[in-house]
Enzyme design. Structure first.
Site, PDB file in Angstrom:
ATOM      1  N   ASN A  18      40.021 -14.127  -3.383  1.00 48.91           N
ATOM      2  CA  ASN A  18      39.496 -12.915  -4.020  1.00 48.91           C
ATOM      3  C   ASN A  18      38.845 -11.980  -3.014  1.00 48.91           C
ATOM      4  O   ASN A  18      38.747 -10.789  -3.256  1.00 48.91           O
ATOM      5  CB  ASN A  18      38.523 -13.288  -5.131  1.00 48.91           C
ATOM      6  CG  ASN A  18      39.266 -13.784  -6.362  1.00 48.91           C
ATOM      7  OD1 ASN A  18      39.849 -13.004  -7.088  1.00 48.91           O
ATOM      8  ND2 ASN A  18      39.287 -15.090  -6.553  1.00 48.91           N
ATOM      9  N   LYS A  22      43.710 -15.401   4.644  1.00 45.39           N
ATOM     10  CA  LYS A  22      43.648 -16.303   5.794  1.00 45.39           C
ATOM     11  C   LYS A  22      45.073 -16.682   6.157  1.00 45.39           C
ATOM     12  O   LYS A  22      45.872 -16.946   5.263  1.00 45.39           O
ATOM     13  CB  LYS A  22      42.843 -17.559   5.446  1.00 45.39           C
ATOM     14  CG  LYS A  22      41.380 -17.237   5.155  1.00 45.39           C
ATOM     15  CD  LYS A  22      40.642 -18.360   4.491  1.00 45.39           C
ATOM     16  CE  LYS A  22      39.306 -17.841   3.960  1.00 45.39           C
ATOM     17  NZ  LYS A  22      38.696 -18.726   2.985  1.00 45.39           N
ATOM     18  N   TYR A 102      43.559 -31.894 -14.368  1.00 47.84           N
ATOM     19  CA  TYR A 102      43.695 -30.931 -15.458  1.00 47.84           C
ATOM     20  C   TYR A 102      44.864 -31.320 -16.366  1.00 47.84           C
ATOM     21  O   TYR A 102      45.929 -31.707 -15.868  1.00 47.84           O
ATOM     22  CB  TYR A 102      43.980 -29.518 -14.904  1.00 47.84           C
ATOM     23  CG  TYR A 102      42.765 -28.704 -14.536  1.00 47.84           C
ATOM     24  CD1 TYR A 102      41.579 -29.287 -14.105  1.00 47.84           C
ATOM     25  CD2 TYR A 102      42.808 -27.306 -14.610  1.00 47.84           C
ATOM     26  CE1 TYR A 102      40.484 -28.507 -13.748  1.00 47.84           C
ATOM     27  CE2 TYR A 102      41.720 -26.519 -14.260  1.00 47.84           C
ATOM     28  CZ  TYR A 102      40.559 -27.135 -13.828  1.00 47.84           C
ATOM     29  OH  TYR A 102      39.486 -26.349 -13.474  1.00 47.84           O
ATOM     30  N   GLY A 109      43.203 -23.589  -9.862  1.00 45.27           N
ATOM     31  CA  GLY A 109      43.450 -22.637  -8.772  1.00 45.27           C
ATOM     32  C   GLY A 109      44.255 -23.306  -7.656  1.00 45.27           C
ATOM     33  O   GLY A 109      43.955 -24.432  -7.269  1.00 45.27           O
ATOM     34  N   VAL A 110      45.264 -22.582  -7.161  1.00 45.76           N
ATOM     35  CA  VAL A 110      46.141 -23.202  -6.147  1.00 45.76           C
ATOM     36  C   VAL A 110      45.369 -23.503  -4.861  1.00 45.76           C
ATOM     37  O   VAL A 110      45.712 -24.436  -4.119  1.00 45.76           O
ATOM     38  CB  VAL A 110      47.400 -22.332  -5.894  1.00 45.76           C
ATOM     39  CG1 VAL A 110      47.037 -21.014  -5.208  1.00 45.76           C
ATOM     40  CG2 VAL A 110      48.436 -23.084  -5.072  1.00 45.76           C
ATOM     41  N   ASP A 111      44.275 -22.778  -4.610  1.00 48.20           N
ATOM     42  CA  ASP A 111      43.452 -23.087  -3.426  1.00 48.20           C
ATOM     43  C   ASP A 111      42.778 -24.450  -3.585  1.00 48.20           C
ATOM     44  O   ASP A 111      42.677 -25.228  -2.642  1.00 48.20           O
ATOM     45  CB  ASP A 111      42.436 -21.972  -3.129  1.00 48.20           C
ATOM     46  CG  ASP A 111      41.602 -21.541  -4.327  1.00 48.20           C
ATOM     47  OD1 ASP A 111      41.920 -21.927  -5.480  1.00 48.20           O
ATOM     48  OD2 ASP A 111      40.620 -20.803  -4.131  1.00 48.20           O
ATOM     49  N   ARG A 112      42.355 -24.766  -4.816  1.00 55.97           N
ATOM     50  CA  ARG A 112      41.749 -26.081  -5.076  1.00 55.97           C
ATOM     51  C   ARG A 112      42.805 -27.178  -4.959  1.00 55.97           C
ATOM     52  O   ARG A 112      42.563 -28.247  -4.398  1.00 55.97           O
ATOM     53  CB  ARG A 112      41.125 -26.100  -6.464  1.00 55.97           C
ATOM     54  CG  ARG A 112      40.002 -25.083  -6.619  1.00 55.97           C
ATOM     55  CD  ARG A 112      39.498 -25.019  -8.048  1.00 55.97           C
ATOM     56  NE  ARG A 112      38.868 -26.263  -8.481  1.00 55.97           N
ATOM     57  CZ  ARG A 112      38.531 -26.521  -9.753  1.00 55.97           C
ATOM     58  NH1 ARG A 112      38.797 -25.639 -10.710  1.00 55.97           N
ATOM     59  NH2 ARG A 112      37.948 -27.657 -10.069  1.00 55.97           N
ATOM     60  N   THR A 174      34.427 -16.820  -2.544  1.00 52.78           N
ATOM     61  CA  THR A 174      33.961 -15.857  -3.543  1.00 52.78           C
ATOM     62  C   THR A 174      33.333 -16.625  -4.698  1.00 52.78           C
ATOM     63  O   THR A 174      32.265 -16.284  -5.204  1.00 52.78           O
ATOM     64  CB  THR A 174      35.160 -15.040  -4.063  1.00 52.78           C
ATOM     65  OG1 THR A 174      35.944 -14.620  -2.964  1.00 52.78           O
ATOM     66  CG2 THR A 174      34.680 -13.849  -4.873  1.00 52.78           C
ATOM     67  N   THR A 225      10.854 -10.784  -3.098  1.00 56.54           N
ATOM     68  CA  THR A 225      12.071 -10.833  -3.907  1.00 56.54           C
ATOM     69  C   THR A 225      13.290 -11.293  -3.089  1.00 56.54           C
ATOM     70  O   THR A 225      14.036 -12.176  -3.532  1.00 56.54           O
ATOM     71  CB  THR A 225      12.361  -9.435  -4.497  1.00 56.54           C
ATOM     72  OG1 THR A 225      11.142  -8.919  -5.019  1.00 56.54           O
ATOM     73  CG2 THR A 225      13.401  -9.507  -5.597  1.00 56.54           C
TER      74      THR A 225
HETATM   75  N1  ATP Z   1      32.820 -11.232   7.183  1.00 61.88           N
HETATM   76  C1  ATP Z   1      32.747 -11.590   5.911  1.00 61.88           C
HETATM   77  N2  ATP Z   1      33.318 -10.832   4.985  1.00 61.88           N
HETATM   78  C2  ATP Z   1      33.275 -11.189   3.697  1.00 61.88           C
HETATM   79  N3  ATP Z   1      32.681 -12.269   3.240  1.00 61.88           N
HETATM   80  C3  ATP Z   1      32.089 -13.053   4.127  1.00 61.88           C
HETATM   81  C4  ATP Z   1      32.104 -12.769   5.488  1.00 61.88           C
HETATM   82  N4  ATP Z   1      31.460 -13.769   6.116  1.00 61.88           N
HETATM   83  C5  ATP Z   1      31.070 -14.619   5.181  1.00 61.88           C
HETATM   84  N5  ATP Z   1      31.422 -14.189   3.961  1.00 61.88           N
HETATM   85  C6  ATP Z   1      31.159 -14.878   2.725  1.00 61.88           C
HETATM   86  O1  ATP Z   1      32.356 -15.524   2.406  1.00 61.88           O
HETATM   87  C7  ATP Z   1      32.538 -15.479   0.997  1.00 61.88           C
HETATM   88  C8  ATP Z   1      33.998 -15.355   0.750  1.00 61.88           C
HETATM   89  O2  ATP Z   1      34.591 -16.539   1.235  1.00 61.88           O
HETATM   90  P1  ATP Z   1      36.132 -16.617   1.515  1.00 61.88           P
HETATM   91  O3  ATP Z   1      36.494 -15.581   2.495  1.00 61.88           O
HETATM   92  O4  ATP Z   1      36.425 -18.033   1.839  1.00 61.88           O
HETATM   93  O5  ATP Z   1      36.648 -16.201   0.078  1.00 61.88           O
HETATM   94  P2  ATP Z   1      38.014 -16.297  -0.635  1.00 61.88           P
HETATM   95  O6  ATP Z   1      38.806 -17.446  -0.103  1.00 61.88           O
HETATM   96  O7  ATP Z   1      38.639 -14.967  -0.619  1.00 61.88           O
HETATM   97  O8  ATP Z   1      37.469 -16.631  -2.064  1.00 61.88           O
HETATM   98  P3  ATP Z   1      38.097 -17.358  -3.340  1.00 61.88           P
HETATM   99  O9  ATP Z   1      39.166 -18.285  -2.835  1.00 61.88           O
HETATM  100  O10 ATP Z   1      36.905 -18.068  -3.942  1.00 61.88           O
HETATM  101  O11 ATP Z   1      38.623 -16.277  -4.175  1.00 61.88           O
HETATM  102  C9  ATP Z   1      31.740 -14.331   0.452  1.00 61.88           C
HETATM  103  O12 ATP Z   1      31.122 -14.761  -0.726  1.00 61.88           O
HETATM  104  C10 ATP Z   1      30.716 -14.054   1.537  1.00 61.88           C
HETATM  105  O13 ATP Z   1      29.452 -14.522   1.140  1.00 61.88           O
HETATM  106  C1  PAU Z   2      37.854 -20.602  -8.820  1.00 61.84           C
HETATM  107  C2  PAU Z   2      38.689 -19.794  -7.848  1.00 61.84           C
HETATM  108  C3  PAU Z   2      38.427 -18.306  -8.041  1.00 61.84           C
HETATM  109  C4  PAU Z   2      38.235 -20.187  -6.432  1.00 61.84           C
HETATM  110  O1  PAU Z   2      38.963 -19.501  -5.484  1.00 61.84           O
HETATM  111  C5  PAU Z   2      40.199 -20.132  -7.991  1.00 61.84           C
HETATM  112  O2  PAU Z   2      40.433 -21.455  -7.662  1.00 61.84           O
HETATM  113  C6  PAU Z   2      40.711 -19.851  -9.372  1.00 61.84           C
HETATM  114  O3  PAU Z   2      40.951 -18.722  -9.729  1.00 61.84           O
HETATM  115  N1  PAU Z   2      40.905 -20.940 -10.182  1.00 61.84           N
HETATM  116  C7  PAU Z   2      41.434 -20.896 -11.516  1.00 61.84           C
HETATM  117  C8  PAU Z   2      40.559 -21.620 -12.468  1.00 61.84           C
HETATM  118  C9  PAU Z   2      40.411 -23.095 -12.204  1.00 61.84           C
HETATM  119  O4  PAU Z   2      40.608 -23.582 -11.079  1.00 61.84           O
HETATM  120  O5  PAU Z   2      40.090 -23.817 -13.179  1.00 61.84           O
HETATM  121  K     K Z   3      39.358 -20.178  -1.365  1.00 59.54           K
END
Ligand code: ATP
Ligand code: PAU
Ligand code: K
Length: 291
Positions: A18, A22, A102, A109-112, A174, A225
């Site tokens: 999100n 990568k 599941y 999620g495919v990442d999981r 995210t 805060t």
């Molecule tokens: N340079 C950066 N830019 C954006 N986010 C960053 C950065 N460095 C650290 N973060 C942190 O990384 C998190 C996002 O992680 P990552 O890039 O692994 O997300 P993602 O794989 O896209 O997320 P998801 O798979 O959950 O949708 C953000 O919540 C933020 O706190």
């Molecule tokens: C939870 C996230 C956003 C983490 O990247 C992703 O794995 C996702 O969209 N999953 C679908 C819902 C689930 O895994 O149950």
């Molecule tokens: K991820």
């Protein structure tokens, strides 16, 4: 000519989240050096620039939980630069010795899904763990693929995960996901929490709190805060990790291994009370199995 082409052709591994994209070239059976970039809904310009220089890509594997616009852009770049197939990997009930908990595996999620497959691979192949970093208790927490010891003040003495232990897989992105993987490859299930940035943003959105600075705050007691919010957004996921690790230990009777990945992995690792293995490319490792 053909031989030369074969020798230099390669596959690319791409994860769309999100927040970030990568990618890494496949290097033999494992991902090569990983690059992560914020995507803001399209293909990051730096990624385009590096891809433009790659000549003989013969396949692209993509896993996406992110915006369709990014996947479309990856697909267009693949067609424009290399005219090769793009394969999208999706979650399914069983793969590479992992059985998904599941009832509808496609909803995971495919990442999981891929992180679990990567974790199972690490459990079966300790030599890969060794490749990822030197001594688990000595590596620097910030290094790219290191294994880190905890620096938590109440650290428990390091307990090496036992042979045949379960694994708790954490992806701190995210959203932060926690998944339990039993020694026999059964996924036990997991939990989903907003990520650190989202935890902070949700408070700003839902309240009339005054403006504040939120810098990472690792001690328990915030006296303004910013620190109060910052401390909670780090300690809530760390506390959940500890709770789930205890639950898994109680269920299995063995000290579980803990593997952490994702953009916020190295911010959370110092808060964990036991040694944790940092594997930034865990999802790409899972993806590499499908190449
Ligand atoms: N340079 C950066 N830019 C954006 N986010 C960053 C950065 N460095 C650290 N973060 C942190 O990384 C998190 C996002 O992680 P990552 O890039 O692994 O997300 P993602 O794989 O896209 O997320 P998801 O798979 O959950 O949708 C953000 O919540 C933020 O706190
Ligand atoms: C939870 C996230 C956003 C983490 O990247 C992703 O794995 C996702 O969209 N999953 C679908 C819902 C689930 O895994 O149950
Ligand atoms: K991820």
């Amino acid at each position: 000519m053909l031989l030369a082409q074969l020798a230099t052709s390669m596959k690319l591994l791409v994860e769309i989240g999100n927040t970030s994209l990568k990618w890494a070239p496949l290097d033999a059976e494992l991902p090569g050096p990983m690059v992560a970039a914020r995507h803001f809904g399209s293909l990051p310009i730096d990624v385009l620039a590096s891809w433009e220089k790659l000549e003989s890509v013969d396949g692209v594997l993509v896993a996406s939980v992110g915006p369709a616009s990014v996947l479309d852009a990856v697909s267009s770049a693949t067609a424009a630069y290399w005219q090769c197939p793009l394969e999208r990997i999706e979650s399914k009930g069983e793969a590479w010795g992992v059985q998904i908990a599941y009832q509808e595996p496609a909803r995971l999620g495919v990442d999981r899904f891929l992180a679990l497959i990567g974790a199972q691979w690490l459990a079966e192949r300790p030599d890969l763990l060794a490749k990822a970093g030197p001594d688990p208790m000595r590596a620097e927490p910030k290094s790219a693929t290191a294994v880190t010891a905890t620096t938590h003040p109440d650290s428990e003495p390091p307990q090496t995960p036992e042979q045949g232990c379960a694994t708790l897989v954490i992806d701190a992105g995210t959203a932060i996901t926690f998944d339990a993987l039993l020694a026999d490859g059964r996924h036990r299930g997991g939990q989903i929490l907003p990520g650190i940035a989202m935890l902070r943003a949700s408070l700003l959105q839902g309240t009339r709190m005054p403006p504040h600075q939120a810098q990472d705050h690792y001690t328990p007691w915030g006296t303004d805060t910013g620190p109060a919010i910052s401390a909670a957004s780090l300690q809530a996921p760390a506390a959940l990790a500890e709770r789930l690790r205890s639950a898994l230990q109680q269920e299995t009777g063995k000290v579980p291994r803990l593997i952490i990945t994702g953009g916020d992995a190295d911010r959370l690792a110092p808060l964990l009370r036991r040694a944790v293995h940092l594997q930034p490319d865990l999802v790409l490792m899972g993806l590499a199995r499908f190449a």
